[in-house]
Design a protein around this motif. Structure first.
Motif, PDB file in Angstrom:
ATOM      1  N   VAL A 168       0.964  44.047  50.968  1.00 59.83           N
ATOM      2  CA  VAL A 168       0.915  43.163  52.127  1.00 59.83           C
ATOM      3  C   VAL A 168       0.202  43.828  53.305  1.00 59.83           C
ATOM      4  O   VAL A 168      -0.679  43.260  53.917  1.00 59.83           O
ATOM      5  CB  VAL A 168       2.341  42.733  52.541  1.00 59.83           C
ATOM      6  CG1 VAL A 168       2.261  41.752  53.702  1.00 59.83           C
ATOM      7  CG2 VAL A 168       3.048  42.090  51.362  1.00 59.83           C
ATOM      8  N   ASN A 169       0.598  45.055  53.586  1.00 57.43           N
ATOM      9  CA  ASN A 169       0.014  45.738  54.736  1.00 57.43           C
ATOM     10  C   ASN A 169      -0.595  47.080  54.348  1.00 57.43           C
ATOM     11  O   ASN A 169       0.031  48.120  54.486  1.00 57.43           O
ATOM     12  CB  ASN A 169       1.081  45.971  55.821  1.00 57.43           C
ATOM     13  CG  ASN A 169       1.179  44.778  56.733  1.00 57.43           C
ATOM     14  OD1 ASN A 169       0.161  44.225  57.150  1.00 57.43           O
ATOM     15  ND2 ASN A 169       2.407  44.371  57.021  1.00 57.43           N
ATOM     16  N   PRO A 170      -1.818  47.053  53.849  1.00 57.13           N
ATOM     17  CA  PRO A 170      -2.413  48.323  53.417  1.00 57.13           C
ATOM     18  C   PRO A 170      -2.717  49.212  54.626  1.00 57.13           C
ATOM     19  O   PRO A 170      -3.288  48.756  55.605  1.00 57.13           O
ATOM     20  CB  PRO A 170      -3.695  47.886  52.730  1.00 57.13           C
ATOM     21  CG  PRO A 170      -4.010  46.546  53.288  1.00 57.13           C
ATOM     22  CD  PRO A 170      -2.730  45.919  53.701  1.00 57.13           C
ATOM     23  N   THR A 171      -2.270  50.446  54.553  1.00 59.94           N
ATOM     24  CA  THR A 171      -2.566  51.369  55.641  1.00 59.94           C
ATOM     25  C   THR A 171      -3.474  52.489  55.157  1.00 59.94           C
ATOM     26  O   THR A 171      -4.382  52.911  55.853  1.00 59.94           O
ATOM     27  CB  THR A 171      -1.270  51.984  56.192  1.00 59.94           C
ATOM     28  OG1 THR A 171      -0.490  52.425  55.070  1.00 59.94           O
ATOM     29  CG2 THR A 171      -0.476  50.977  56.987  1.00 59.94           C
ATOM     30  N   GLN A 172      -3.225  52.920  53.918  1.00 59.37           N
ATOM     31  CA  GLN A 172      -4.037  54.016  53.399  1.00 59.37           C
ATOM     32  C   GLN A 172      -5.240  53.465  52.637  1.00 59.37           C
ATOM     33  O   GLN A 172      -5.202  52.342  52.128  1.00 59.37           O
ATOM     34  CB  GLN A 172      -3.212  54.838  52.409  1.00 59.37           C
ATOM     35  CG  GLN A 172      -3.064  56.267  52.848  1.00 59.37           C
ATOM     36  CD  GLN A 172      -1.661  56.492  53.384  1.00 59.37           C
ATOM     37  OE1 GLN A 172      -0.698  56.080  52.777  1.00 59.37           O
ATOM     38  NE2 GLN A 172      -1.594  57.150  54.515  1.00 59.37           N
ATOM     39  N   SER A 173      -6.267  54.264  52.568  1.00 60.89           N
ATOM     40  CA  SER A 173      -7.508  53.836  51.919  1.00 60.89           C
ATOM     41  C   SER A 173      -7.285  53.468  50.455  1.00 60.89           C
ATOM     42  O   SER A 173      -7.838  52.499  49.955  1.00 60.89           O
ATOM     43  CB  SER A 173      -8.529  54.958  52.083  1.00 60.89           C
ATOM     44  OG  SER A 173      -9.268  55.129  50.935  1.00 60.89           O
ATOM     45  N   TRP A 174      -6.422  54.210  49.754  1.00 62.84           N
ATOM     46  CA  TRP A 174      -6.243  53.934  48.316  1.00 62.84           C
ATOM     47  C   TRP A 174      -5.499  52.646  48.053  1.00 62.84           C
ATOM     48  O   TRP A 174      -5.482  52.147  46.947  1.00 62.84           O
ATOM     49  CB  TRP A 174      -5.537  55.095  47.624  1.00 62.84           C
ATOM     50  CG  TRP A 174      -4.171  55.394  48.179  1.00 62.84           C
ATOM     51  CD1 TRP A 174      -3.867  56.311  49.131  1.00 62.84           C
ATOM     52  CD2 TRP A 174      -2.935  54.770  47.819  1.00 62.84           C
ATOM     53  NE1 TRP A 174      -2.535  56.293  49.401  1.00 62.84           N
ATOM     54  CE2 TRP A 174      -1.928  55.364  48.611  1.00 62.84           C
ATOM     55  CE3 TRP A 174      -2.574  53.766  46.922  1.00 62.84           C
ATOM     56  CZ2 TRP A 174      -0.594  54.976  48.527  1.00 62.84           C
ATOM     57  CZ3 TRP A 174      -1.232  53.391  46.836  1.00 62.84           C
ATOM     58  CH2 TRP A 174      -0.257  53.993  47.635  1.00 62.84           C
ATOM     59  N   GLN A 175      -4.877  52.086  49.107  1.00 63.82           N
ATOM     60  CA  GLN A 175      -4.123  50.861  48.884  1.00 63.82           C
ATOM     61  C   GLN A 175      -5.010  49.620  48.814  1.00 63.82           C
ATOM     62  O   GLN A 175      -4.552  48.546  48.480  1.00 63.82           O
ATOM     63  CB  GLN A 175      -3.072  50.692  49.983  1.00 63.82           C
ATOM     64  CG  GLN A 175      -1.986  51.745  49.876  1.00 63.82           C
ATOM     65  CD  GLN A 175      -1.034  51.725  51.044  1.00 63.82           C
ATOM     66  OE1 GLN A 175      -1.411  51.346  52.146  1.00 63.82           O
ATOM     67  NE2 GLN A 175       0.192  52.141  50.808  1.00 63.82           N
ATOM     68  N   TRP A 176      -6.283  49.783  49.134  1.00 59.88           N
ATOM     69  CA  TRP A 176      -7.210  48.665  49.027  1.00 59.88           C
ATOM     70  C   TRP A 176      -7.769  48.608  47.619  1.00 59.88           C
ATOM     71  O   TRP A 176      -8.324  49.577  47.132  1.00 59.88           O
ATOM     72  CB  TRP A 176      -8.383  48.839  49.992  1.00 59.88           C
ATOM     73  CG  TRP A 176      -8.002  48.734  51.435  1.00 59.88           C
ATOM     74  CD1 TRP A 176      -7.723  49.756  52.281  1.00 59.88           C
ATOM     75  CD2 TRP A 176      -7.873  47.539  52.200  1.00 59.88           C
ATOM     76  NE1 TRP A 176      -7.419  49.278  53.525  1.00 59.88           N
ATOM     77  CE2 TRP A 176      -7.507  47.916  53.511  1.00 59.88           C
ATOM     78  CE3 TRP A 176      -8.041  46.185  51.900  1.00 59.88           C
ATOM     79  CZ2 TRP A 176      -7.302  46.977  54.514  1.00 59.88           C
ATOM     80  CZ3 TRP A 176      -7.832  45.263  52.902  1.00 59.88           C
ATOM     81  CH2 TRP A 176      -7.462  45.653  54.196  1.00 59.88           C
ATOM     82  N   ALA A 177      -7.660  47.458  46.988  1.00 58.75           N
ATOM     83  CA  ALA A 177      -8.332  47.273  45.708  1.00 58.75           C
ATOM     84  C   ALA A 177      -9.823  47.060  45.975  1.00 58.75           C
ATOM     85  O   ALA A 177     -10.673  47.487  45.205  1.00 58.75           O
ATOM     86  CB  ALA A 177      -7.752  46.093  44.961  1.00 58.75           C
ATOM     87  N   LEU A 178     -10.090  46.380  47.084  1.00 55.86           N
ATOM     88  CA  LEU A 178     -11.471  46.220  47.539  1.00 55.86           C
ATOM     89  C   LEU A 178     -11.514  46.576  49.013  1.00 55.86           C
ATOM     90  O   LEU A 178     -10.760  46.018  49.800  1.00 55.86           O
ATOM     91  CB  LEU A 178     -11.930  44.764  47.380  1.00 55.86           C
ATOM     92  CG  LEU A 178     -12.114  44.204  45.982  1.00 55.86           C
ATOM     93  CD1 LEU A 178     -12.488  42.732  46.071  1.00 55.86           C
ATOM     94  CD2 LEU A 178     -13.177  44.971  45.234  1.00 55.86           C
ATOM     95  N   LYS A 179     -12.386  47.510  49.355  1.00 56.09           N
ATOM     96  CA  LYS A 179     -12.523  47.841  50.771  1.00 56.09           C
ATOM     97  C   LYS A 179     -13.461  46.829  51.415  1.00 56.09           C
ATOM     98  O   LYS A 179     -14.284  46.229  50.728  1.00 56.09           O
ATOM     99  CB  LYS A 179     -13.063  49.258  50.909  1.00 56.09           C
ATOM    100  CG  LYS A 179     -12.003  50.269  50.497  1.00 56.09           C
ATOM    101  CD  LYS A 179     -12.498  51.675  50.547  1.00 56.09           C
ATOM    102  CE  LYS A 179     -11.449  52.557  49.883  1.00 56.09           C
ATOM    103  NZ  LYS A 179     -12.034  53.660  49.150  1.00 56.09           N
ATOM    104  N   PRO A 180     -13.326  46.620  52.733  1.00 49.95           N
ATOM    105  CA  PRO A 180     -14.108  45.570  53.389  1.00 49.95           C
ATOM    106  C   PRO A 180     -15.593  45.666  53.051  1.00 49.95           C
ATOM    107  O   PRO A 180     -16.171  46.748  53.074  1.00 49.95           O
ATOM    108  CB  PRO A 180     -13.867  45.844  54.871  1.00 49.95           C
ATOM    109  CG  PRO A 180     -12.537  46.523  54.895  1.00 49.95           C
ATOM    110  CD  PRO A 180     -12.447  47.318  53.639  1.00 49.95           C
ATOM    111  N   MET A 181     -16.178  44.533  52.689  1.00 43.63           N
ATOM    112  CA  MET A 181     -17.603  44.533  52.322  1.00 43.63           C
ATOM    113  C   MET A 181     -18.282  43.261  52.773  1.00 43.63           C
ATOM    114  O   MET A 181     -17.673  42.206  52.905  1.00 43.63           O
ATOM    115  CB  MET A 181     -17.753  44.704  50.814  1.00 43.63           C
ATOM    116  CG  MET A 181     -17.069  43.630  49.986  1.00 43.63           C
ATOM    117  SD  MET A 181     -17.311  43.893  48.225  1.00 43.63           S
ATOM    118  CE  MET A 181     -16.246  45.286  47.906  1.00 43.63           C
TER     119      MET A 181
END
Lengths: 357, 297
Positions: free
Chosen positions: A15-28
């Motif tokens: 729900v609330n990703p804070t760390q980089s690894w928690q993103w399955a897709l980083k903003p693009m």
């Protein structure tokens, strides 16, 4: 037909990703041109299937928007998007014939009978399925089943993009080339946008006009196969494309000189001093390292030579770090006193894994 | 590779052969033996040829009448419970939660009846369905429907059918649930992309993929229900009258009640052959149909 735009698109299964690894897709942000043949290349778990499912609507992105020809479809369900998907394992409706399989998506959308029959015939012809149109899909070989599942996408005249999720994984090796060539041909004939997910660089490079390389949920480079090879924008691209991959060595860069341990490399052009904050590395492809005895270059110890027929891959140690070079099949590799002479224009400098111009 | 041929290897199979002979073939042959003989007492047996079989298969004889009536009841019972348990089990499996604590609870509750011994289930329902002290029987009577399984044929059938459904529907449900879980997610995703309705997903994806487990489930339930003995025996004892006297109950009555070993032997053999041939027929039909569509899937 569709041009697909991703606007600040990102996805996290939390729900609330804070760390980089928690993103399955980083903003693009990116645009898939109408009628393009794209390959989405990356290692397992890099987010390429997630990206594909976001585009097809099987996964709703947690952030950002997807536009098809300027229309926001982020919240529109899969069946309402003009998109088709071919999965890793062939998905066919077992008990239905090939023709019924092809007709299925049209019948579900209430298309007129005559139109359905015509489209099914047309697609059957395009994919060479005519001789088996009346066979049940259950008994077919994997490559034929995969064609049927591709056909179910092609049969819809409204389909603007077909997404392939590693479609050749379960196909016999000698049929892979054939099927891939057929997908290419279909692409040329129909002008639909095709996005092809794979972790096999050969597959990606032979299929696509434009290869999108993903790494840890991030698009690290988009380019033609040639660009990916010559100017890898990220150390991962250098490592992933090419066999063996690019040599990446930690270095200290000052102006137009790179220090690797006690060795100094002359760069073709200097880099700005501000760009050198962070983890600095230099990258050079094995193809651009000449193996010589004596002379000016990087002194290395040869550990192993793999003769793979047309070329020899020379595995060496430079200051204790592994480095590979490629030599011709007739080249004599001396046991000691070996120097690797780099092609100056082909040395890339990376800061925090990203290429520095 | 040339395989060596040595017939002495057959001796290695001998222990298994002996074991099977001892616990299956010999007992069966004893029954076959009795079915061709008649006895009065004192272990005195007389050769009777195929007379028992002739009598058994002749509906005009007393034995034949009993046989056909109970065979009819057994087949009707199997048909009824299959007609209820298969669709019901399928529906339960389709509506079960996919994951989490709710799933664990579901699985546990459903496995529970399967773990109860047959006669315990019989006793539970014997009490539960009583019109005076049983909650079920009392409630049904209370809402104005006369219900008494000790004197009404309909009531007694309702009880034994309900009891079997209560006991065994979870078996079908669990089998179907396992079958459903084995369908890869991609099938559902493809169906979404193809715009298939919920009904079409069921007909075109789920049913074809469940065919195998359903075959097994139906086969198991048929055999079990066709051979059912304990539960109806505990609840109704075959009554009222002979209304719930299944083939198995009849067999026991003849063999142990009347000690007619010859008649019982003949009946056992015919009983076994019916079970075997129904299973064989069922299995053959299913497998050849699958074979025609191609073995690979």
């Amino acid at each position: 037909m569709a041009q697909i735009q991703l606007e600040n698109l990102a996805h996290s299964y939390l729900v609330n990703p804070t760390q980089s690894w928690q993103w399955a897709l980083k903003p693009m942000n990116m645009t898939w041109r109408q009628g393009g043949a794209y390959a989405l290349l990356g290692p397992s778990g890099c987010g390429k299937t997630t990206l594909l499912n976001v585009i097809s609507g099987l996964v709703t992105p947690s952030h950002g928007r997807i536009l098809f020809d300027g229309r926001d479809v982020s919240r529109i369900p899969t069946e309402a998007r003009n998109i088709a998907q071919v999965f890793q394992f062939p998905v066919v409706y077992d008990t239905m014939t090939v023709a019924d399989n092809l007709a299925f998506p049209l019948q579900n959308r209430g298309v007129a009978k005559a139109t359905v029959a015509a489209r099914v015939r047309q697609v059957g012809h395009m994919l060479g399925l005519e001789p088996i149109m009346n066979r049940r899909a259950r008994g077919l070989t994997a490559d034929l089943q995969q064609k049927v599942s591709l056909g179910r996408g092609l049969v819809r005249s409204d389909v603007g993009a077909i997404l392939f999720d590693e479609p050749l994984t379960v196909i016999d090796p000698h049929l892979k080339w054939q099927l891939r060539a057929q997908i290419r041909r279909v692409h040329a004939e129909t002008d639909v946008t095709m996005i092809y997910v794979t972790h096999d660089q050969t597959e990606a490079l032979t299929f696509a006009d434009s290869v999108v390389v993903m790494y840890q949920g991030e698009v690290v480079q988009i380019g033609t196969p040639q660009e990916l090879f010559d100017r890898p924008a990220h150390t991962f691209v250098g490592y992933f494309i090419g066999s063996p991959g690019m040599n990446v060595l930690p270095a200290r860069v000052e102006g137009d000189r790179a220090h690797i341990g006690s060795q100094v490399l002359q760069l073709a052009q200097g880099i700005a001093a501000t760009a050198s904050d962070g983890k600095m590395e230099i990258g050079i492809r094995p193809e651009y390292l000449r193996v010589e005895r004596g002379g000016r270059g990087l002194p290395v110890q040869v550990r192993r030579v793999d003769d793979i027929g047309r070329i020899k891959i020379v595995h060496c140690l430079l200051e204790g770090m592994p480095i590979a070079a490629i030599a011709g099949e007739d080249a004599e590799i001396p046991a000691d006193g070996v120097m690797l002479v780099p092609e100056q224009t082909q040395i890339h400098v990376y800061c925090n894994s990203h290429r520095v111009e | 590779m040339q395989k060596p041929v040595d017939n002495r290897a057959w001796f290695l199979v001998a222990p298994v052969f002996m074991l099977v002979a001892f616990n299956a073939i010999l007992p069966l042959m004893t029954v076959v033996n009795y079915s061709f003989q008649d006895t009065f007492s004192n272990n005195q047996f007389f050769w009777n040829g195929v007379q028992w079989y002739v009598e058994l298969l002749d509906p005009r004889s007393e034995l034949g009448e009993r046989f056909y009536e109970s065979l009819g009841r057994s087949l009707a019972f199997s048909a009824i419970i299959l007609a209820i348990e298969v669709p019901l089990g399928l529906m339960v499996a389709l509506s079960m939660p996919k994951r989490g604590a709710a799933l664990a609870l579901c699985l546990m509750l459903m496995a529970l009846p399967l773990l109860l011994p047959w006669n315990v289930v019989g006793i539970i329902w014997q009490l539960y369905a009583r019109d005076n002290i049983g909650l079920f029987g009392w409630t049904v009577n209370a809402i104005g429907i006369p219900f008494n399984y000790t004197n009404s044929a309909v009531s007694s059938w309702v009880v034994i059918v309900l009891m079997d459904v209560w006991h065994w529907t979870s078996l079908i449900a669990l089998l179907c649930y396992a079958g459903l879980r084995a369908i890869p997610e991609a099938y559902y995703q493809a169906a979404k992309i193809d715009g298939a309705s919920r009904l079409l997903v069921f007909l075109r994806i789920q049913m074809p993929k469940l065919q195998r487990v359903l075959t097994i489930g139906i086969l198991l339930r048929f055999m079990d229900s066709f051979m059912i003995y304990t539960e109806p025996f505990v609840v109704t004892g075959g009554g009222p009258g002979n209304y719930t006297t299944m083939l198995s109950i009849n067999l026991v009555k003849i063999a142990l009640g009347q000690f007619d070993l010859g008649k019982a032997g003949a009946m056992s053999i015919v009983y076994t052959l019916i079970t075997l041939s129904v299973c064989w027929l069922f299995y053959t039909v299913i497998t050849t149909r699958e074979g025609k569509e191609g073995a690979a899937s």
